[in-house]
Structure formats: structure tokens, C-alpha cells
Write a protein that holds these residues in place. Structure first.
Motif, PDB file in Angstrom:
ATOM      1  N   THR A   1       0.832  -1.047   0.159  1.00  0.00           N
ATOM      2  CA  THR A   1      -0.070   0.107  -0.110  1.00  0.00           C
ATOM      3  C   THR A   1       0.809   1.134  -0.026  1.00  0.00           C
ATOM      4  N   LEU A   2       0.435   2.338  -0.600  1.00  0.00           N
ATOM      5  CA  LEU A   2       1.280   3.226  -0.991  1.00  0.00           C
ATOM      6  C   LEU A   2       1.221   4.395   0.327  1.00  0.00           C
ATOM      7  N   THR A   3       2.043   4.681   1.110  1.00  0.00           N
ATOM      8  CA  THR A   3       2.336   5.576   2.275  1.00  0.00           C
ATOM      9  C   THR A   3       3.082   6.695   1.860  1.00  0.00           C
ATOM     10  N   ILE A   4       2.831   7.828   2.565  1.00  0.00           N
ATOM     11  CA  ILE A   4       3.791   8.831   2.155  1.00  0.00           C
ATOM     12  C   ILE A   4       4.850   8.951   3.309  1.00  0.00           C
ATOM     13  N   CYS A   5       5.929   8.560   2.820  1.00  0.00           N
ATOM     14  CA  CYS A   5       7.283   8.594   3.681  1.00  0.00           C
ATOM     15  C   CYS A   5       7.794   9.850   3.870  1.00  0.00           C
ATOM     16  N   ALA A   6       8.504   9.973   5.107  1.00  0.00           N
ATOM     17  CA  ALA A   6       9.034  11.276   5.053  1.00  0.00           C
ATOM     18  C   ALA A   6      10.313  11.197   4.310  1.00  0.00           C
ATOM     19  N   SER A   7      10.906  12.350   3.922  1.00  0.00           N
ATOM     20  CA  SER A   7      11.884  12.398   2.769  1.00  0.00           C
ATOM     21  C   SER A   7      13.229  11.735   3.495  1.00  0.00           C
ATOM     22  N   GLY A   8      13.290  12.045   4.900  1.00  0.00           N
ATOM     23  CA  GLY A   8      14.640  11.424   5.503  1.00  0.00           C
ATOM     24  C   GLY A   8      14.354   9.764   5.334  1.00  0.00           C
ATOM     25  N   ALA A   9      13.334   9.400   5.498  1.00  0.00           N
ATOM     26  CA  ALA A   9      13.240   7.707   5.597  1.00  0.00           C
ATOM     27  C   ALA A   9      13.500   7.349   3.952  1.00  0.00           C
ATOM     28  N   LEU A  10      12.947   8.072   3.232  1.00  0.00           N
ATOM     29  CA  LEU A  10      13.392   7.868   1.568  1.00  0.00           C
ATOM     30  C   LEU A  10      14.868   7.885   1.241  1.00  0.00           C
ATOM     31  N   ALA A  11      15.487   8.884   1.955  1.00  0.00           N
ATOM     32  CA  ALA A  11      16.825   9.170   1.694  1.00  0.00           C
ATOM     33  C   ALA A  11      17.670   8.139   2.265  1.00  0.00           C
ATOM     34  N   GLN A  12      17.199   7.541   3.386  1.00  0.00           N
ATOM     35  CA  GLN A  12      17.977   6.394   4.059  1.00  0.00           C
ATOM     36  C   GLN A  12      17.819   5.387   3.370  1.00  0.00           C
ATOM     37  N   GLU A  13      16.548   5.089   2.665  1.00  0.00           N
ATOM     38  CA  GLU A  13      16.492   3.937   1.863  1.00  0.00           C
ATOM     39  C   GLU A  13      17.299   3.939   0.655  1.00  0.00           C
ATOM     40  N   ALA A  14      17.250   5.300  -0.090  1.00  0.00           N
ATOM     41  CA  ALA A  14      18.128   5.408  -1.408  1.00  0.00           C
ATOM     42  C   ALA A  14      19.420   5.155  -1.155  1.00  0.00           C
ATOM     43  N   ALA A  15      19.969   5.490   0.080  1.00  0.00           N
ATOM     44  CA  ALA A  15      21.449   5.378   0.634  1.00  0.00           C
ATOM     45  C   ALA A  15      21.909   3.915   0.341  1.00  0.00           C
ATOM     46  N   LYS A  16      20.912   3.180   0.450  1.00  0.00           N
ATOM     47  CA  LYS A  16      21.045   1.488   0.426  1.00  0.00           C
ATOM     48  C   LYS A  16      21.252   0.999  -0.969  1.00  0.00           C
ATOM     49  N   ARG A  17      20.986   1.726  -1.991  1.00  0.00           N
ATOM     50  CA  ARG A  17      20.791   1.426  -3.418  1.00  0.00           C
ATOM     51  C   ARG A  17      21.993   0.653  -3.892  1.00  0.00           C
ATOM     52  N   PRO A  18      21.833  -0.590  -4.375  1.00  0.00           N
ATOM     53  CA  PRO A  18      23.175  -1.232  -4.985  1.00  0.00           C
ATOM     54  C   PRO A  18      23.935  -0.394  -5.988  1.00  0.00           C
ATOM     55  N   ALA A  19      25.017  -0.625  -6.393  1.00  0.00           N
ATOM     56  CA  ALA A  19      25.854   0.053  -7.152  1.00  0.00           C
ATOM     57  C   ALA A  19      25.189  -0.175  -8.657  1.00  0.00           C
ATOM     58  N   ASN A  20      24.656  -1.410  -9.055  1.00  0.00           N
ATOM     59  CA  ASN A  20      24.380  -1.739 -10.207  1.00  0.00           C
ATOM     60  C   ASN A  20      22.791  -1.616 -10.548  1.00  0.00           C
ATOM     61  N   TRP A  21      22.117  -0.742  -9.618  1.00  0.00           N
ATOM     62  CA  TRP A  21      20.710  -0.462  -9.732  1.00  0.00           C
ATOM     63  C   TRP A  21      20.446   0.697 -10.661  1.00  0.00           C
ATOM     64  N   LYS A  22      19.848   0.391 -11.589  1.00  0.00           N
ATOM     65  CA  LYS A  22      19.640   1.354 -12.818  1.00  0.00           C
ATOM     66  C   LYS A  22      18.463   2.270 -12.427  1.00  0.00           C
ATOM     67  N   GLU A  23      18.533   3.719 -12.761  1.00  0.00           N
ATOM     68  CA  GLU A  23      17.529   4.548 -12.511  1.00  0.00           C
ATOM     69  C   GLU A  23      17.427   5.306 -13.576  1.00  0.00           C
ATOM     70  N   MET A  24      16.192   5.695 -13.879  1.00  0.00           N
ATOM     71  CA  MET A  24      15.775   6.574 -15.062  1.00  0.00           C
ATOM     72  C   MET A  24      15.972   8.051 -14.682  1.00  0.00           C
ATOM     73  N   GLN A  25      16.955   8.761 -15.439  1.00  0.00           N
ATOM     74  CA  GLN A  25      16.988  10.218 -15.137  1.00  0.00           C
ATOM     75  C   GLN A  25      16.077  11.163 -15.557  1.00  0.00           C
ATOM     76  N   VAL A  26      15.208  11.891 -15.002  1.00  0.00           N
ATOM     77  CA  VAL A  26      14.326  12.572 -15.527  1.00  0.00           C
ATOM     78  C   VAL A  26      14.202  13.929 -14.461  1.00  0.00           C
ATOM     79  N   ALA A  27      14.554  15.148 -15.180  1.00  0.00           N
ATOM     80  CA  ALA A  27      14.786  16.126 -14.070  1.00  0.00           C
ATOM     81  C   ALA A  27      13.311  16.258 -13.363  1.00  0.00           C
ATOM     82  N   GLU A  28      13.506  16.806 -12.257  1.00  0.00           N
ATOM     83  CA  GLU A  28      12.091  17.050 -11.640  1.00  0.00           C
ATOM     84  C   GLU A  28      11.531  18.421 -12.197  1.00  0.00           C
ATOM     85  N   PRO A  29      10.207  18.722 -12.195  1.00  0.00           N
ATOM     86  CA  PRO A  29       9.571  19.601 -13.053  1.00  0.00           C
ATOM     87  C   PRO A  29       9.928  21.045 -12.141  1.00  0.00           C
TER      88      PRO A  29
END
Length: 286
Positions: free
Chosen positions: A31-59
Motif C-alpha cells: 500500500t502506498l504510504t507517504i514516507c518522510a523524505s528522510g526515510a526515503l533518503a535513508q533507503e536510497a542510500a542503500k541502493r546497490p551500485a548496479n541498480w539502474k534509475e531513469m534520469q528525468v529532471a524534477e519539474p
């Protein structure tokens, strides 16, 4: 068969292996919950080196303001500001590839469908055909993206509609342009492995949805799809690289989808309906 009941059928086929548990959870969990930006940042910091993300600039002006404007345009049916509209929705689809959102992809899919329900006009057409279709196709066909990302993108692709359902009882019409990509992952020449079989499952679910929502209107294309499904369903022995449990699920799912391709009123269709009614009665008696 409704998409919800299709998911139930799929879930019954998958009961044992690690692969089956993983795919079933991607299909129905979260279920989609709104996470605090800090929690998302902490999770993003665990991203594996080979995980590919699409790069699109924020509007410009931030995604929240752009989101409000873009969603308002979808509701109105008119694209008053194409630059903001395109920028937000392209950024939105790029979020499917973010590592920290990987467990929220089913909920993101569900919310997107809700936002499009009962929407018509230029905004819906542009969003579906000019933005969602090419971006989801790009993600699905790029092996650099993680399997969970590609799986959810392929399910999302199969859900795209030419015409959305509305409150007046008009049913959805599937986007026929999405079908060729779905069929690529049903190609018998595609090697059997965890990634390809995961995507094969998503493609089968998508094709079944297309059959139910009028996305396979051409008789020649329908015959081509039926032949392909029958070929999968008739494959008795699992190919190299596929577990027996996974093979059983895929072949059974292909049979369910093939059944949905049968024209209403056909002998086979009538027989299937009678079998389903008898099965329902037996279940009720138990």
C-alpha cells in the motif's frame, strides 16, 4: 474475468517456490504510504551500485506544484500547459525505477489507474499514448532495469486503455498499441530464466486484460495470439532453466488466458462457463 479474479487465479497457481512467492507478492502486495523524505533518503542510500534509475529532471517549481496542475489537466480533459503536463508525467514514470520505491510499485500502479478512471479527452490521450506508452516500453525492454521494475512496468503497460471506463457504464477499451510489447515476452524463443519467466507472467496477465477489454479486435491478430498461448499451454516439460512449479503455473495461466480469448458464445466458451458454474456450485456446497 475481472482483473481481481485473475490475480486470485494466478495466486492459486503459485504456492511453493521462491520465484512464485516473489512474483505473487509483487503482483498483489503493498500500500502506498507517504514516507518522510528522510526515510526515503535513508533507503536510497542503500541502493546497490548496479541498480539502474531513469534520469528525468524534477519539474520546474517542484513536483508537488506540477503534480497538482498535471492531475487537474487530466480531470479537465484539456492540456492547458503542455510543458508542465509532460514534465510532471515523465518524472512520475521515472519514479518507477527508484530503488527506495521498489516495494510501493503495486500501489503506484493502482493509484495511476484510479486517476485515469472516467477520464477522456486530449489529456488522457496524450498521457497514455505520448508519455506512458513509450516510457513504460523503454523500461520494460531495457534489461539494465531490475526485474521488479520491469515486471511492474509491464503490468502497467498491459493496463493502459484507449478509452477509460466511466460512471455511465461504458467499459474500458485496451490500448492496442501496447499489445506487441506484451507479445514479445511470450515468444517461445525467449530463454527460460527467472527474469524472463517473471516478465512472461506479466505479459500473460496483460494479454488476458486486452482480450477482456477489446484490445485484440483484429481477427488475424487474435488467431496469432491464441496460437501462441496454446503453444505455451501445451508445453509439457519445463525447458532448461525453469523450475517445475514455475512451469506448471505458466502453462496453467496460459490456459486461463487462452480461454478468455474465445469469442462469447463459442462451443469452447460455453463449455468453460458451464465448468466454472459447476465448480462454483461445488465450492458453495463444501
Amino acid at each position: 474475468m475481472e482483473q481481481a479474479s485473475m490475480t486470485a487465479v494466478v495466486s492459486r497457481f503459485l504456492v511453493r517456490s521462491h520465484f512464485t512467492y516473489r512474483v505473487a507478492s509483487w503482483a498483489v502486495a503493498g500500500t502506498l504510504t507517504i514516507c518522510a523524505s528522510g526515510a526515503l533518503a535513508q533507503e536510497a542510500a542503500k541502493r546497490p551500485a548496479n541498480w539502474k534509475e531513469m534520469q528525468v529532471a524534477e519539474p520546474q517549481g517542484g513536483y508537488r506544484a506540477a503534480k497538482a496542475q498535471a492531475e487537474a489537466m487530466v480531470r479537465s480533459g484539456s492540456v492547458a500547459d503542455q510543458q508542465t503536463f509532460d514534465a510532471y508525467w515523465k518524472w512520475h514514470f521515472a519514479q518507477l525505477t527508484r530503488y527506495e520505491l521498489r516495494n510501493k510499485l503495486p500501489a503506484i500502479r493502482s493509484l495511476f489507474k484510479q486517476k485515469l478512471k472516467d477520464r477522456q479527452g486530449a489529456a488522457q490521450a496524450r498521457l497514455v499514448k505520448e508519455i506512458a506508452l513509450p516510457m513504460l516500453t523503454e523500461i520494460v525492454e531495457d534489461a539494465g532495469y531490475d526485474t521488479i521494475v520491469r515486471y511492474n512496468a509491464l503490468l502497467m503497460l498491459g493496463d493502459l486503455n484507449q478509452t477509460e471506463p466511466n460512471a455511465r457504464g461504458q467499459g474500458a477499451v485496451a490500448l492496442a498499441e501496447a499489445l506487441p510489447t506484451l507479445l514479445k515476452f511470450l515468444d517461445p524463443k525467449l530463454p527460460a530464466n527467472d527474469t524472463n519467466d517473471t516478465l512472461r507472467v506479466a505479459a500473460l496477465i496483460g494479454v488476458q486484460g486486452h482480450a477482456e477489454r477489446g484490445g485484440v479486435r483484429d481477427a488475424q491478430r487474435r488467431q496469432q495470439v491464441q496460437k501462441l498461448l496454446q503453444q505455451i499451454a501445451d508445453e509439457t516439460n519445463p525447458p532448461a532453466g525453469r523450475q517445475p512449479e514455475v512451469h506448471e503455473w505458466i502453462t496453467n495461466l496460459a490456459k486461463v488466458v487462452a480461454k478468455s480469448m474465445q469469442p462469447a458464445g463459442s462451443v469452447a466458451s460455453g463449455r468453460s462457463a458451464r465448468m466454472e458454474r459447476r465448480g462454483t456450485r461445488s465450492s458453495n456446497e463444501r
